[in-house]
Design a protein around this motif. Sequence first.
Motif, PDB file in Angstrom:
ATOM      1  N   VAL A 124       0.874  -1.093  -0.020  1.00  0.00           N
ATOM      2  CA  VAL A 124       0.064  -0.007   0.043  1.00  0.00           C
ATOM      3  C   VAL A 124       0.989   1.162   0.003  1.00  0.00           C
ATOM      4  O   VAL A 124       0.672   2.052  -0.779  1.00  0.00           O
ATOM      5  CB  VAL A 124      -0.924  -0.086   1.239  1.00  0.00           C
ATOM      6  N   ARG A 125       1.888   1.099   0.941  1.00  0.00           N
ATOM      7  CA  ARG A 125       2.916   2.330   1.020  1.00  0.00           C
ATOM      8  C   ARG A 125       3.534   2.808  -0.543  1.00  0.00           C
ATOM      9  O   ARG A 125       3.810   3.694  -0.832  1.00  0.00           O
ATOM     10  CB  ARG A 125       3.894   2.055   2.235  1.00  0.00           C
ATOM     11  N   ARG A 126       3.811   1.505  -1.216  1.00  0.00           N
ATOM     12  CA  ARG A 126       4.891   1.703  -2.384  1.00  0.00           C
ATOM     13  C   ARG A 126       3.854   2.104  -3.523  1.00  0.00           C
ATOM     14  O   ARG A 126       4.456   2.851  -4.224  1.00  0.00           O
ATOM     15  CB  ARG A 126       5.242   0.174  -2.441  1.00  0.00           C
ATOM     16  N   CYS A 127       2.651   1.796  -3.478  1.00  0.00           N
ATOM     17  CA  CYS A 127       1.733   2.275  -4.498  1.00  0.00           C
ATOM     18  C   CYS A 127       1.373   3.767  -4.182  1.00  0.00           C
ATOM     19  O   CYS A 127       0.612   4.216  -5.124  1.00  0.00           O
ATOM     20  CB  CYS A 127       0.548   1.313  -4.499  1.00  0.00           C
ATOM     21  N   ASN A 128       1.324   4.284  -3.015  1.00  0.00           N
ATOM     22  CA  ASN A 128       0.810   5.383  -2.669  1.00  0.00           C
ATOM     23  C   ASN A 128       1.200   6.580  -3.450  1.00  0.00           C
ATOM     24  O   ASN A 128       0.197   7.512  -3.498  1.00  0.00           O
ATOM     25  CB  ASN A 128       0.973   5.608  -1.304  1.00  0.00           C
ATOM     26  N   HIS A 129       2.356   6.626  -3.985  1.00  0.00           N
ATOM     27  CA  HIS A 129       2.615   7.808  -4.660  1.00  0.00           C
ATOM     28  C   HIS A 129       1.885   7.919  -6.144  1.00  0.00           C
ATOM     29  O   HIS A 129       1.618   9.120  -6.323  1.00  0.00           O
ATOM     30  CB  HIS A 129       3.948   7.771  -5.010  1.00  0.00           C
ATOM     31  N   TYR A 130       1.292   6.956  -6.409  1.00  0.00           N
ATOM     32  CA  TYR A 130       0.197   6.955  -7.486  1.00  0.00           C
ATOM     33  C   TYR A 130      -0.856   7.625  -7.182  1.00  0.00           C
ATOM     34  O   TYR A 130      -1.449   8.339  -7.797  1.00  0.00           O
ATOM     35  CB  TYR A 130       0.068   5.632  -8.230  1.00  0.00           C
ATOM     36  N   LEU A 131      -1.440   7.307  -6.220  1.00  0.00           N
ATOM     37  CA  LEU A 131      -2.609   7.926  -5.733  1.00  0.00           C
ATOM     38  C   LEU A 131      -2.367   9.274  -5.401  1.00  0.00           C
ATOM     39  O   LEU A 131      -3.329  10.175  -5.811  1.00  0.00           O
ATOM     40  CB  LEU A 131      -3.039   7.140  -4.370  1.00  0.00           C
ATOM     41  N   ALA A 132      -1.297   9.707  -4.876  1.00  0.00           N
ATOM     42  CA  ALA A 132      -1.029  11.131  -4.414  1.00  0.00           C
ATOM     43  C   ALA A 132      -1.023  11.995  -5.854  1.00  0.00           C
ATOM     44  O   ALA A 132      -1.281  12.994  -6.097  1.00  0.00           O
ATOM     45  CB  ALA A 132       0.425  11.182  -3.758  1.00  0.00           C
ATOM     46  N   GLU A 133      -0.225  11.265  -6.735  1.00  0.00           N
ATOM     47  CA  GLU A 133      -0.266  12.019  -8.071  1.00  0.00           C
ATOM     48  C   GLU A 133      -1.821  12.215  -8.625  1.00  0.00           C
ATOM     49  O   GLU A 133      -1.940  13.193  -9.162  1.00  0.00           O
ATOM     50  CB  GLU A 133       0.417  11.267  -9.080  1.00  0.00           C
ATOM     51  N   GLU A 134      -2.623  11.126  -8.624  1.00  0.00           N
ATOM     52  CA  GLU A 134      -3.731  11.401  -8.971  1.00  0.00           C
ATOM     53  C   GLU A 134      -4.611  12.404  -8.285  1.00  0.00           C
ATOM     54  O   GLU A 134      -5.341  13.038  -8.840  1.00  0.00           O
ATOM     55  CB  GLU A 134      -4.554   9.732  -8.987  1.00  0.00           C
ATOM     56  N   ILE A 135      -4.474  12.431  -7.091  1.00  0.00           N
ATOM     57  CA  ILE A 135      -5.559  13.562  -6.190  1.00  0.00           C
ATOM     58  C   ILE A 135      -4.970  14.705  -6.653  1.00  0.00           C
ATOM     59  O   ILE A 135      -5.807  15.546  -6.962  1.00  0.00           O
ATOM     60  CB  ILE A 135      -5.068  13.150  -4.785  1.00  0.00           C
ATOM     61  N   VAL A 136      -3.802  15.016  -7.141  1.00  0.00           N
ATOM     62  CA  VAL A 136      -3.101  16.427  -7.424  1.00  0.00           C
ATOM     63  C   VAL A 136      -3.709  16.451  -8.903  1.00  0.00           C
ATOM     64  O   VAL A 136      -4.266  17.669  -9.079  1.00  0.00           O
ATOM     65  CB  VAL A 136      -1.487  16.550  -7.480  1.00  0.00           C
ATOM     66  N   ALA A 137      -3.804  15.481  -9.845  1.00  0.00           N
ATOM     67  CA  ALA A 137      -4.150  15.609 -11.140  1.00  0.00           C
ATOM     68  C   ALA A 137      -5.605  15.996 -11.360  1.00  0.00           C
ATOM     69  O   ALA A 137      -6.082  16.840 -12.208  1.00  0.00           O
ATOM     70  CB  ALA A 137      -3.541  14.558 -12.185  1.00  0.00           C
ATOM     71  N   THR A 138      -6.204  15.026 -10.540  1.00  0.00           N
ATOM     72  CA  THR A 138      -7.677  14.965 -10.690  1.00  0.00           C
ATOM     73  C   THR A 138      -8.447  16.295 -10.102  1.00  0.00           C
ATOM     74  O   THR A 138      -9.422  16.644 -10.476  1.00  0.00           O
ATOM     75  CB  THR A 138      -8.330  13.750 -10.192  1.00  0.00           C
ATOM     76  N   ARG A 139      -7.868  16.850  -9.026  1.00  0.00           N
ATOM     77  CA  ARG A 139      -8.403  17.893  -8.430  1.00  0.00           C
ATOM     78  C   ARG A 139      -9.658  17.849  -7.851  1.00  0.00           C
ATOM     79  O   ARG A 139     -10.511  18.381  -7.983  1.00  0.00           O
ATOM     80  CB  ARG A 139      -8.182  19.264  -9.433  1.00  0.00           C
ATOM     81  N   PRO A 140      -9.862  16.750  -7.143  1.00  0.00           N
ATOM     82  CA  PRO A 140     -11.589  16.400  -6.750  1.00  0.00           C
ATOM     83  C   PRO A 140     -11.923  17.473  -5.458  1.00  0.00           C
ATOM     84  O   PRO A 140     -10.949  17.952  -4.923  1.00  0.00           O
ATOM     85  CB  PRO A 140     -11.325  15.017  -6.238  1.00  0.00           C
ATOM     86  N   ARG A 141     -13.034  17.572  -5.386  1.00  0.00           N
ATOM     87  CA  ARG A 141     -13.396  18.361  -4.341  1.00  0.00           C
ATOM     88  C   ARG A 141     -14.130  17.444  -3.291  1.00  0.00           C
ATOM     89  O   ARG A 141     -14.234  17.595  -2.097  1.00  0.00           O
ATOM     90  CB  ARG A 141     -14.733  19.247  -4.716  1.00  0.00           C
ATOM     91  N   ALA A 142     -14.196  16.124  -3.647  1.00  0.00           N
ATOM     92  CA  ALA A 142     -14.860  15.250  -2.571  1.00  0.00           C
ATOM     93  C   ALA A 142     -13.933  13.783  -2.989  1.00  0.00           C
ATOM     94  O   ALA A 142     -13.974  13.525  -4.084  1.00  0.00           O
ATOM     95  CB  ALA A 142     -16.263  15.110  -2.570  1.00  0.00           C
ATOM     96  N   ILE A 143     -13.630  13.030  -1.988  1.00  0.00           N
ATOM     97  CA  ILE A 143     -13.114  11.650  -2.250  1.00  0.00           C
ATOM     98  C   ILE A 143     -14.031  10.901  -1.180  1.00  0.00           C
ATOM     99  O   ILE A 143     -14.419  10.992  -0.088  1.00  0.00           O
ATOM    100  CB  ILE A 143     -11.685  11.571  -1.789  1.00  0.00           C
ATOM    101  N   LEU A 144     -14.302   9.631  -2.043  1.00  0.00           N
ATOM    102  CA  LEU A 144     -15.124   8.687  -1.400  1.00  0.00           C
ATOM    103  C   LEU A 144     -14.319   7.530  -1.074  1.00  0.00           C
ATOM    104  O   LEU A 144     -13.833   6.947  -2.006  1.00  0.00           O
ATOM    105  CB  LEU A 144     -16.342   8.017  -2.236  1.00  0.00           C
ATOM    106  N   ALA A 145     -13.748   7.207  -0.036  1.00  0.00           N
ATOM    107  CA  ALA A 145     -12.984   6.056   0.419  1.00  0.00           C
ATOM    108  C   ALA A 145     -13.891   4.788   0.566  1.00  0.00           C
ATOM    109  O   ALA A 145     -14.639   4.810   1.710  1.00  0.00           O
ATOM    110  CB  ALA A 145     -12.093   6.546   1.677  1.00  0.00           C
TER     111      ALA A 145
END
Length: 227
Positions: A124-145
């Motif tokens: 999970v930690r090793r893959c997390n930089h992809y999610l971080a990149e995605e949050i920055v690029a997607t610019r969501p106002r809401a995230i559903l976990a």
Amino acid sequence: MTGPIRQPGYDPDCRDCPRLAEFLDGVGKKHAGYHARPVAPFGARTAKLLVVGLAPGMHGANRTGRPFTGDYAGILLYRTLHKFGFANQAGSDHTDDGLKLIGCRVTNAVKCLPPQNAPQPAEVRRCNHYLAEEIVATRPRAILALGTIAHRAVLMACGLPQSRYRFAHQAVHDLVSCRVRLFDSYHCSRYNTQTKRLTVSSFESVMRAIVHFLRCPDESPKHSPPA
């Protein structure tokens, strides 16, 4: 036919997790027609809602190459997204079924299928930089976990301490560092829905809160689980 391409939050050739890479190699040999590689996010490159699941399912996203497509969890997810205006149709059986998301993007905390659907913390930690990149690029106002692992992965991607933001179904947290509001739900898995841990009504309640927030974003900040 062109294959999947590198994009923010996704590398089709990633083999950073040896256990997952080896497992996918074996799955690909056993199921020749399966995608059996990292699964790309699905939806608009920028979207007001980002849905974060756990990881691809063996005979769902790992088979079709699209998150929550062709498996049980996708039934409730896409039906609910459609009901609340985030998808053009309720079904998600295969990648050429015509499904389009509207102001929404769907991804996973871990992009590769893990054995027993259980990624290890290091993965999970090793893959997390992809999610971080995605949050920055997607610019969501809401995230559903969807589930605890997705919740923790979002916090990690935003550089926030796990202890301050407790996961609970229908919990809501403002993540100031990412300028996003996090909504928590139990995962829409077969187990959770069949045991009634997650019902259609309780899942729709979360989605209803998201829609309300997106329509009225200036309401007071949230940082607490449901009462």
